[in-house]
Design an enzyme around this catalytic site. Structure first.
Site, PDB file in Angstrom:
ATOM      1  N   HIS A  40      -1.964   7.622   2.630  1.00  0.00           N
ATOM      2  CA  HIS A  40      -0.497   7.629   2.580  1.00  0.00           C
ATOM      3  C   HIS A  40      -0.038   8.777   1.672  1.00  0.00           C
ATOM      4  CE1 HIS A  40      -0.482   3.983   4.735  1.00  0.00           C
ATOM      5  NE2 HIS A  40      -0.018   3.128   3.831  1.00  0.00           N
ATOM      6  N   CYS A  67       0.816  -1.225   0.000  1.00  0.00           N
ATOM      7  CA  CYS A  67       0.000   0.000   0.000  1.00  0.00           C
ATOM      8  C   CYS A  67       0.846   1.271   0.000  1.00  0.00           C
ATOM      9  CB  CYS A  67      -0.967   0.000   1.184  1.00  0.00           C
ATOM     10  SG  CYS A  67      -0.132  -0.048   2.768  1.00  0.00           S
TER      11      CYS A  67
HETATM   12  P1  NAP Z   1      -5.747  -7.665  10.567  1.00  0.00           P
HETATM   13  O1  NAP Z   1      -6.633  -6.532  10.823  1.00  0.00           O
HETATM   14  O2  NAP Z   1      -4.809  -8.108  11.622  1.00  0.00           O
HETATM   15  O3  NAP Z   1      -6.665  -8.929  10.140  1.00  0.00           O
HETATM   16  C1  NAP Z   1      -6.113 -10.209   9.952  1.00  0.00           C
HETATM   17  C2  NAP Z   1      -7.163 -11.185   9.441  1.00  0.00           C
HETATM   18  O4  NAP Z   1      -6.516 -12.451   9.265  1.00  0.00           O
HETATM   19  C3  NAP Z   1      -8.325 -11.416  10.410  1.00  0.00           C
HETATM   20  O5  NAP Z   1      -9.503 -11.644   9.695  1.00  0.00           O
HETATM   21  C4  NAP Z   1      -7.906 -12.686  11.135  1.00  0.00           C
HETATM   22  O6  NAP Z   1      -8.998 -13.445  11.633  1.00  0.00           O
HETATM   23  C5  NAP Z   1      -7.278 -13.441   9.983  1.00  0.00           C
HETATM   24  N1  NAP Z   1      -6.395 -14.503  10.484  1.00  0.00           N
HETATM   25  C6  NAP Z   1      -5.487 -14.441  11.470  1.00  0.00           C
HETATM   26  N2  NAP Z   1      -4.935 -15.659  11.683  1.00  0.00           N
HETATM   27  C7  NAP Z   1      -5.553 -16.502  10.816  1.00  0.00           C
HETATM   28  C8  NAP Z   1      -5.479 -17.899  10.571  1.00  0.00           C
HETATM   29  N3  NAP Z   1      -4.653 -18.698  11.274  1.00  0.00           N
HETATM   30  N4  NAP Z   1      -6.253 -18.438   9.607  1.00  0.00           N
HETATM   31  C9  NAP Z   1      -7.099 -17.660   8.901  1.00  0.00           C
HETATM   32  N5  NAP Z   1      -7.256 -16.345   9.111  1.00  0.00           N
HETATM   33  C10 NAP Z   1      -6.484 -15.763  10.048  1.00  0.00           C
HETATM   34  O7  NAP Z   1      -4.819  -7.421   9.276  1.00  0.00           O
HETATM   35  P2  NAP Z   1      -5.126  -6.458   8.024  1.00  0.00           P
HETATM   36  O8  NAP Z   1      -4.583  -5.108   8.270  1.00  0.00           O
HETATM   37  O9  NAP Z   1      -6.543  -6.605   7.605  1.00  0.00           O
HETATM   38  O10 NAP Z   1      -4.174  -7.103   6.922  1.00  0.00           O
HETATM   39  C11 NAP Z   1      -4.449  -8.355   6.329  1.00  0.00           C
HETATM   40  C12 NAP Z   1      -3.421  -8.634   5.268  1.00  0.00           C
HETATM   41  O11 NAP Z   1      -3.485  -7.621   4.273  1.00  0.00           O
HETATM   42  C13 NAP Z   1      -1.989  -8.625   5.796  1.00  0.00           C
HETATM   43  O12 NAP Z   1      -1.235  -9.608   5.110  1.00  0.00           O
HETATM   44  C14 NAP Z   1      -1.495  -7.234   5.456  1.00  0.00           C
HETATM   45  O13 NAP Z   1      -0.096  -7.189   5.285  1.00  0.00           O
HETATM   46  C15 NAP Z   1      -2.203  -6.990   4.142  1.00  0.00           C
HETATM   47  N6  NAP Z   1      -2.417  -5.570   3.811  1.00  0.00           N
HETATM   48  C16 NAP Z   1      -2.933  -4.696   4.716  1.00  0.00           C
HETATM   49  C17 NAP Z   1      -3.144  -3.364   4.344  1.00  0.00           C
HETATM   50  C18 NAP Z   1      -3.748  -2.351   5.245  1.00  0.00           C
HETATM   51  O14 NAP Z   1      -3.914  -1.215   4.780  1.00  0.00           O
HETATM   52  N7  NAP Z   1      -4.091  -2.679   6.499  1.00  0.00           N
HETATM   53  C19 NAP Z   1      -2.837  -2.955   3.071  1.00  0.00           C
HETATM   54  C20 NAP Z   1      -2.341  -3.863   2.166  1.00  0.00           C
HETATM   55  C21 NAP Z   1      -2.148  -5.161   2.550  1.00  0.00           C
HETATM   56  P3  NAP Z   1      -9.464 -13.353  13.179  1.00  0.00           P
HETATM   57  O15 NAP Z   1     -10.172 -12.058  13.325  1.00  0.00           O
HETATM   58  O16 NAP Z   1     -10.348 -14.528  13.322  1.00  0.00           O
HETATM   59  O17 NAP Z   1      -8.226 -13.449  14.011  1.00  0.00           O
END
Ligand code: NAP
Length: 362
Positions: A253, A158
């Protein structure tokens, strides 16, 4: 489109997953029918799974409120429920690779927000306005991996969208670039929830995003590359030096960019004309999420700003400003994009729309 495509979200309870639900709530082509997350959330009603941690500025979409969250590792459960799977799970890289490939092997079109597959040679890293031709690799990807209808594409980190569209517009207009120095100021939502501890961030700037710096320097080469011999061959002609910082902004950003052209240099007014006139295949195809225009140039000396500009083009446009000569390179400017919309869920939805328009998802 008479019938909507049924879609699922892996990581539906997380920050990016919630953004998907918000953005897909009234989507003209896609209908969310399947939600999955970790075993902690599996078996719960969606409203219970996100109780106390729904962070969107809109209510949980009505259609998702009572859906039961599934365990993302139970791939068989999703089969025949939907054909498109948006992936935003937070797991270690080998587990993400295994999981996403398993979904693709079972016939899903997987569009991922995760970084695990960004370096995989036959997996496109998509910014649809720039590298829509990279989707041409899909028949080869399917052949190489023995997938029938499944496919796997990812979106970039991002941190890079705020300058990739502006620099690509210049390259496409015949002004190749040889060097860039980028300093980003990245919003807290980019770190998920709860993200950076408030005690670290309030009254402070965190210059600790070494991972993001590496991604900012490597991913542009793949996005600007070409499909050849069953893989995407990166274009490494631009030397990039990135500084990435976390700042106390919720969404949006910002990147300060200085760049040097490889050959002839455009005048400043020509640069603005190129940016204002830029459009690409998503705009020509009138994809539902494609912003028109994709690049907004603002003349005011104090723009772009996250609070005022992040929602431009429904959070999908890149806003650019402060174009001026650079005392070291040729030109400098400030770019801004919405990191959880264009930079995450919105960018992936636009990619899915392009996959449908190009008939890779039927
Ligand atoms: P987050 O808020 O921490 O959410 C993580 C998600 O993954 C939750 O739904 C969680 O489920 C699930 N999860 C955790 N452990 C798991 C498992 N063992 N099996 C299946 N699901 C599992 O993270 P996020 O910010 O949304 O980011 C998610 C991904 O997108 C990451 O790889 C991050 O690098 C990428 N990303 C994020 C952004 C951003 O702007 N935030 C931008 C680009 C890319 P539970 O709620 O059940 O724990």
């Amino acid at each position: 489109m008479n019938k909507k495509f049924k879609v699922g979200v892996l990581g539906a309870t997380g920050m990016v997953g919630q953004n998907y639900l918000k953005l897909l709530a009234n989507h003209p082509w896609f209908e969310v029918v399947y939600l999955a997350a970790s075993p902690n959330s599996a078996g719960k009603k969606y409203t219970d799974a996100v109780a106390g941690r729904w962070h969107m500025d809109a209510n949980i979409p009505e259609a998702c409120r009572s859906m039961v969250v599934e365990d993302a590792s139970n791939v068989a459960k999703a089969v025949e429920k939907c054909s498109i799977m948006f992936s935003a799970v937070e797991l270690d890289k080998p587990s993400i690779i295994k999981l996403e490939e398993e979904y693709a092997a079972r016939g899903f079109a997987v569009i991922s927000n995760n970084s695990a597959h960004r370096a995989t040679e036959d997996v496109p890293v998509m910014i649809p306005e720039i590298n829509h031709t990279h989707l041409d690799i899909i028949p080869q990807q399917r052949k190489q991996r023995g997938w029938q209808e499944g496919l796997l594409v990812v979106k970039p980190n991002c941190s890079i969208q705020s300058y990739m569209l502006p620099i690509y517009a210049l390259i496409a207009a015949g002004y190749p670039i040889s060097q860039m120095i980028i300093s980003t100021m990245q919003a807290v939502s980019g770190a998920g929830y709860p993200g950076v501890a408030s005690i670290d961030l309030i009254d402070n700037v965190m210059p600790t995003l070494a991972d993001e710096e590496k991604k900012s320097e490597v991913e542009p080469a793949k996005i600007l590359g070409k499909v050849a011999g069953g893989k995407i061959v990166p274009d490494t002609s631009i030397k990039i030096s990135a500084h990435c910082n976390r700042v106390a902004v919720t969404d949006g950003h910002v990147a300060c960019v200085s760049l040097k052209f490889a050959g002839k240099k455009p005048e400043l007014d020509e640069v603005i004309k190129i940016w204002r006139g830029f459009k690409s295949l998503p705009q020509e195809l009138k994809l539902p999420t494609a912003p028109i225009p994709p690049i907004i140039y603002r003349d005011e000396p104090d723009r772009p700003q996250p609070r005022k500009d992040r929602d431009a083009g429904n959070g999908m446009a890149v806003t650019v400003g402060r174009l001026r000569p650079c005392n070291v390179f040729d030109i400098r400017f400030v770019g801004l994009h919405h990191n959880t919309n264009r930079g995450a869920a919105g960018g992936a939805i636009l990619t899915a729309e392009l996959l449908v328009a190009k008939e890779y998802i039927k």
